[in-house]
Design a protein around this motif. Structure first.
Motif, PDB file in Angstrom:
ATOM      1  N   GLU A 134       0.867  -1.172   0.000  1.00  0.00           N
ATOM      2  CA  GLU A 134       0.000   0.000   0.000  1.00  0.00           C
ATOM      3  C   GLU A 134       0.908   1.227   0.000  1.00  0.00           C
ATOM      4  N   SER A 135       0.415   2.344  -0.510  1.00  0.00           N
ATOM      5  CA  SER A 135       1.249   3.548  -0.566  1.00  0.00           C
ATOM      6  C   SER A 135       1.239   4.289   0.773  1.00  0.00           C
ATOM      7  N   VAL A 136       2.314   5.044   1.007  1.00  0.00           N
ATOM      8  CA  VAL A 136       2.386   5.962   2.136  1.00  0.00           C
ATOM      9  C   VAL A 136       2.622   7.355   1.564  1.00  0.00           C
ATOM     10  N   GLU A 137       2.213   8.348   2.326  1.00  0.00           N
ATOM     11  CA  GLU A 137       2.282   9.746   1.890  1.00  0.00           C
ATOM     12  C   GLU A 137       3.677  10.321   2.098  1.00  0.00           C
ATOM     13  N   PHE A 138       4.123  11.093   1.115  1.00  0.00           N
ATOM     14  CA  PHE A 138       5.401  11.791   1.172  1.00  0.00           C
ATOM     15  C   PHE A 138       5.184  13.128   0.486  1.00  0.00           C
ATOM     16  N   TRP A 139       5.938  14.149   0.879  1.00  0.00           N
ATOM     17  CA  TRP A 139       5.748  15.485   0.313  1.00  0.00           C
ATOM     18  C   TRP A 139       7.034  16.008  -0.308  1.00  0.00           C
ATOM     19  N   LEU A 140       6.916  16.571  -1.503  1.00  0.00           N
ATOM     20  CA  LEU A 140       8.033  17.265  -2.143  1.00  0.00           C
ATOM     21  C   LEU A 140       7.706  18.744  -2.165  1.00  0.00           C
ATOM     22  N   TRP A 141       8.697  19.556  -1.796  1.00  0.00           N
ATOM     23  CA  TRP A 141       8.552  21.001  -1.773  1.00  0.00           C
ATOM     24  C   TRP A 141       9.324  21.597  -2.940  1.00  0.00           C
ATOM     25  N   PRO A 142       8.933  22.772  -3.415  1.00  0.00           N
ATOM     26  CA  PRO A 142       9.648  23.414  -4.521  1.00  0.00           C
ATOM     27  C   PRO A 142      11.096  23.718  -4.147  1.00  0.00           C
ATOM     28  N   SER A 143      11.869  23.967  -5.174  1.00  0.00           N
ATOM     29  CA  SER A 143      13.282  24.279  -5.012  1.00  0.00           C
ATOM     30  C   SER A 143      13.486  25.451  -4.071  1.00  0.00           C
ATOM     31  N   LYS A 144      14.605  25.431  -3.339  1.00  0.00           N
ATOM     32  CA  LYS A 144      14.950  26.544  -2.460  1.00  0.00           C
ATOM     33  C   LYS A 144      15.480  27.726  -3.254  1.00  0.00           C
ATOM     34  N   LYS A 145      15.925  27.452  -4.483  1.00  0.00           N
ATOM     35  CA  LYS A 145      16.457  28.528  -5.315  1.00  0.00           C
ATOM     36  C   LYS A 145      15.327  29.492  -5.649  1.00  0.00           C
ATOM     37  N   THR A 146      15.575  30.766  -5.423  1.00  0.00           N
ATOM     38  CA  THR A 146      14.536  31.748  -5.690  1.00  0.00           C
ATOM     39  C   THR A 146      14.440  31.980  -7.187  1.00  0.00           C
ATOM     40  N   GLN A 147      13.242  32.048  -7.664  1.00  0.00           N
ATOM     41  CA  GLN A 147      13.014  32.314  -9.069  1.00  0.00           C
ATOM     42  C   GLN A 147      12.598  33.763  -9.198  1.00  0.00           C
ATOM     43  N   ARG A 148      13.355  34.507  -9.984  1.00  0.00           N
ATOM     44  CA  ARG A 148      13.083  35.929 -10.137  1.00  0.00           C
ATOM     45  C   ARG A 148      12.286  36.169 -11.406  1.00  0.00           C
ATOM     46  N   GLU A 149      11.296  37.007 -11.288  1.00  0.00           N
ATOM     47  CA  GLU A 149      10.505  37.416 -12.434  1.00  0.00           C
ATOM     48  C   GLU A 149      11.258  38.511 -13.175  1.00  0.00           C
ATOM     49  N   PRO A 150      11.194  38.528 -14.499  1.00  0.00           N
ATOM     50  CA  PRO A 150      11.860  39.604 -15.230  1.00  0.00           C
ATOM     51  C   PRO A 150      11.187  40.942 -14.950  1.00  0.00           C
ATOM     52  N   ARG A 151      11.965  41.977 -14.889  1.00  0.00           N
ATOM     53  CA  ARG A 151      11.411  43.308 -14.643  1.00  0.00           C
ATOM     54  C   ARG A 151      10.839  43.855 -15.933  1.00  0.00           C
TER      55      ARG A 151
END
Length: 131
Positions: free
Chosen positions: A87-104
């Motif tokens: 049976e499956s168990v729950e696990f969580w993945l979080w987004p990268s720690k690297k900040t993504q910058r929006e272009p100005r």
């Protein structure tokens, strides 16, 4: 074969973490995959270490998909010889720690002159800037 727990139960997607999976009735070492899956993708990983028939250690897989938000992942153990799954168990993945910058797209420019006394501004206006 069944999973009791996975420790830790979360990781950052681009930073591999070693997981310890406690389980019952595991097959012999080498006859096991650890499957990570969501509705969109799945990946199988071989355990790095197996302790008798009760625990395995595995690193979270290097993903070829981008994780943009907290994502629920199911972990299962798969016996290679007969394709039996736990049976499956729950696990969580979080987004990268690297900040993504929006272009100005819009920039404010302050015109002025640098003097020995500091900055002397002549006017303050907003200007569109294209590079």
């Amino acid at each position: 074969m069944s999973i009791h727990s996975v420790t830790p139960n979360k990781a950052v997607a681009d930073d591999p973490v070693k997981l310890t999976i406690l389980a019952d009735n595991l097959p012999r070492a080498g006859d096991l995959w650890v499957m990570f899956s969501t509705a969109e993708w799945s990946m199988k990983v071989r355990p790095e270490y197996q302790h008798n028939n009760s625990a395995v250690q595995v690193c979270t897989p290097k993903l070829y998909v981008e994780i943009a938000k907290q994502t629920r992942v199911e972990i299962r153990l798969v016996r290679i010889s007969n394709q039996a799954e736990t049976e499956s168990v729950e696990f969580w993945l979080w987004p990268s720690k690297k900040t993504q910058r929006e272009p100005r797209t819009r920039t404010s420019i302050l015109e002025g002159m640098l003097t020995n006394e500091g900055i002397s501004s002549r006017k303050n206006e907003e200007t569109d800037l294209s590079i």
